[in-house]
Design a protein around this motif. Structure first.
Motif, PDB file in Angstrom:
ATOM      1  N   ARG A  89      42.246  42.151  42.999  1.00  0.00           N
ATOM      2  CA  ARG A  89      41.008  41.696  42.714  1.00  0.00           C
ATOM      3  C   ARG A  89      40.113  40.840  43.637  1.00  0.00           C
ATOM      4  O   ARG A  89      39.030  41.135  43.808  1.00  0.00           O
ATOM      5  CB  ARG A  89      41.463  40.566  41.561  1.00  0.00           C
ATOM      6  CG  ARG A  89      41.874  41.353  40.319  1.00  0.00           C
ATOM      7  CD  ARG A  89      41.755  40.484  39.046  1.00  0.00           C
ATOM      8  NE  ARG A  89      42.422  41.087  37.946  1.00  0.00           N
ATOM      9  CZ  ARG A  89      43.006  40.380  37.061  1.00  0.00           C
ATOM     10  NH1 ARG A  89      43.609  39.218  37.155  1.00  0.00           N
ATOM     11  NH2 ARG A  89      43.388  41.200  36.182  1.00  0.00           N
ATOM     12  N   ARG A  90      40.780  40.253  44.431  1.00  0.00           N
ATOM     13  CA  ARG A  90      40.218  39.504  45.821  1.00  0.00           C
ATOM     14  C   ARG A  90      39.656  40.509  46.615  1.00  0.00           C
ATOM     15  O   ARG A  90      38.481  40.291  47.275  1.00  0.00           O
ATOM     16  CB  ARG A  90      41.196  38.654  46.438  1.00  0.00           C
ATOM     17  CG  ARG A  90      41.496  37.316  45.705  1.00  0.00           C
ATOM     18  CD  ARG A  90      42.240  36.394  46.768  1.00  0.00           C
ATOM     19  NE  ARG A  90      43.369  36.771  47.131  1.00  0.00           N
ATOM     20  CZ  ARG A  90      44.688  36.818  46.645  1.00  0.00           C
ATOM     21  NH1 ARG A  90      45.079  36.321  45.559  1.00  0.00           N
ATOM     22  NH2 ARG A  90      45.734  37.332  47.329  1.00  0.00           N
TER      23      ARG A  90
ATOM     24  N   ARG B 136      38.494  43.613  46.026  1.00  0.00           N
ATOM     25  CA  ARG B 136      37.232  44.089  45.382  1.00  0.00           C
ATOM     26  C   ARG B 136      36.130  43.084  45.616  1.00  0.00           C
ATOM     27  O   ARG B 136      35.091  43.389  45.724  1.00  0.00           O
ATOM     28  CB  ARG B 136      37.622  44.559  44.030  1.00  0.00           C
ATOM     29  CG  ARG B 136      38.259  45.844  43.736  1.00  0.00           C
ATOM     30  CD  ARG B 136      38.185  46.389  42.336  1.00  0.00           C
ATOM     31  NE  ARG B 136      38.874  45.440  41.461  1.00  0.00           N
ATOM     32  CZ  ARG B 136      40.187  45.525  40.983  1.00  0.00           C
ATOM     33  NH1 ARG B 136      40.828  46.504  41.210  1.00  0.00           N
ATOM     34  NH2 ARG B 136      40.520  44.334  40.133  1.00  0.00           N
ATOM     35  N   LYS B 137      36.561  41.703  45.349  1.00  0.00           N
ATOM     36  CA  LYS B 137      35.286  41.059  45.490  1.00  0.00           C
ATOM     37  C   LYS B 137      34.706  40.857  46.670  1.00  0.00           C
ATOM     38  O   LYS B 137      33.536  40.482  47.033  1.00  0.00           O
ATOM     39  CB  LYS B 137      36.001  39.600  44.982  1.00  0.00           C
ATOM     40  CG  LYS B 137      36.012  39.368  43.599  1.00  0.00           C
ATOM     41  CD  LYS B 137      36.292  38.091  43.243  1.00  0.00           C
ATOM     42  CE  LYS B 137      36.519  38.019  41.673  1.00  0.00           C
ATOM     43  NZ  LYS B 137      36.992  36.353  41.276  1.00  0.00           N
TER      44      LYS B 137
END
Length: 108
Positions: free
Chosen positions: A101-102, A104-105
């Motif tokens: 998730r990190r 992708r951000k």
């Protein structure tokens, strides 16, 4: 411990044990929970009693069954290393999901 596992292997017996978690029950109350004849219920209760999972007492004309926790504690202790292994794997998975998730951000 084999007798405990054998007793837990049957779905009708597990249904009766689940009901007994809520408190003591009569044979008739337990019989209402499973779609089998009363003699079959008595046989299942005998298996549970012989495995040490339940105890019974006579109350006037009724036999009342209650759950015994000690055998379940024994099973829980036996399962602990397996549960710990899964907990470690699930923690690692959660870490990887968070890392993804990190990343992708950051790419956005």
């Amino acid at each position: 411990m084999d007798a405990i596992w054998g007793a837990l292997a049957d779905g009708h017996r597990r249904t009766m044990l689940a009901a007994l978690r809520e408190g003591p029950r009569t044979v008739n109350e337990l019989a209402e929970l499973v779609p089998i004849a009363r003699p079959g219920v008595s046989r299942h209760l005998r298996v549970l009693r012989e495995a040490g999972l339940v105890e019974s007492e006579q109350d006037a004309q009724r036999r009342v069954y209650r759950l015994r926790n000690e055998p379940l504690t024994e099973i829980d202790e036996w399962l602990r290393p397996y549960r710990d292994q899964w907990d470690q794997r699930l923690d690692a998975l959660a870490t990887e999901v968070a890392r993804g998730r990190r990343e992708r951000k950051v790419r956005r």
